[in-house]
Design a protein around this motif. Structure first.
Motif: not given
Length: 331
Positions: A203-224
């Protein structure tokens, strides 16, 4: 009305009342008789109550402290190094004593809603710690030594409002499955989080994210993955490559590009876009009062979202295919 219904649902969950008792034709029935009937039913109460002796034995190892009369930990605490859990909330305590390093059996450190301004480096000595919750305090940074808590499974830093980054040393937390850093000032997902190989909930809601890293798929166990109330303008296609991702929640106001592959994913991903409502700005001379009201709002929205997600999980007729839902909510 929404607040009333979700508060009622939360109360039902606390009492262990099944969803079928308060949902009628898909709508929440807020009849208080449901709560009263459950409270007077000795069979249901008995089912959820541990024997007195077992409770007494368990409480020997749990430390509870609450109330604004507390500005520091009691001196007697340092003599109880056998404790396994600390539950400290709604106090005016600002510092955690260095002697916490002596509590080698500590498993749970719940320190939510206090005035804690920093974590001591000695926290890295807690090798058996599994849960650390320092949400809604006054933290601005996290010590690298926290990365030495190799058995940590849940990390909650939400609602501190000022944390902007996490030390790379937290990459060592390979057992962590839940990370909540919502309601802070992150501009990107910390590198250390992307290296938490067992992460299932972020949960990284309510922050100042402008984009997501292209390699976010390395979190291969992430469900939510909760991303609402950021400044995202697009979502990377790499989200489709995350095999276990089943729930993705974002805010819709700034998004100008959503890959079709996400909506058409055959992995069972539920993609939910929440349309943000502009928050009314209140001019106030006391800035602390503004901060407190913002924290209160974040707390309510977190409870709302938790109840909403639990409700999604409990629905018997949840479709197995991808669901795209657009909700307009004023929280």
């Amino acid at each position: 009305r929404i607040k009333q219904e979700w508060n009622f649902i939360l109360e039902c969950r606390k009492k262990g009342i099944p969803q079928s008792k308060y949902l009628k034709n898909g709508f929440v029935d807020t009849d208080k008789k449901i709560l009263d009937t459950y409270g007077k039913n000795p069979q249901l109460q008995k089912r959820h109550a541990l024997p007195d002796e077992a409770n007494k034995e368990k409480n020997k190892f749990i430390f509870h402290l609450s109330g604004e009369q507390w500005m520091e930990f009691p001196d007697s605490l340092k003599e109880q190094i056998y404790l396994k859990e600390w539950h400290v909330y709604n106090t005016l305590i600002q510092t955690i004593p260095a002697y916490i390093a002596l509590f080698q059996d500590l498993r749970v450190l719940e320190l939510s809603k206090n005035q804690i301004s920093h974590l001591p480096v000695e926290i890295g000595c807690l090798k058996n710690l599994k849960v650390l919750n320092v949400s809604f305090n006054n933290l601005k940074s996290i010590p690298p030594e926290l990365g030495d808590c190799e058995n940590l499974e849940k990390l909650d830093l939400s609602g501190n409002m000022e944390i902007t980054e996490l030390p790379f040393e937290l990459s060592n937390l390979k057992q962590v499955t839940v990370v909540d850093v919502s309601a802070n000032k992150f501009h990107s997902i910390p590198i250390c989080v992307l290296r938490m190989s067992n992460l299932q909930w972020l949960d990284i809601s309510s922050n100042n994210l402008k984009d997501l890293p292209e390699d976010i798929d390395r979190l291969d166990q992430l469900q939510t993955l909760l991303l609402q109330k950021n400044k995202l303008t697009y979502l990377p296609r790499s989200l489709v490559n995350m095999p276990k991702l089943s729930l993705l929640i974002v805010s819709g106001d700034d998004l100008v590009e959503i890959p079709t592959a996400i909506c058409e994913s055959t992995t069972g991903l539920k993609f939910i876009s929440l349309k943000d409502s502009p928050v009314e700005t209140i001019v106030c001379e006391d800035t602390e009062e503004i901060i407190e009201s913002e924290r209160d709002r974040e707390q309510f929205e977190k409870e709302f979202m938790k109840a909403y997600i639990e409700d999604l999980k409990e629905r018997d007729l949840t479709p197995s295919y991808t669901t795209k839902v657009l909700l307009s909510l004023q929280l």
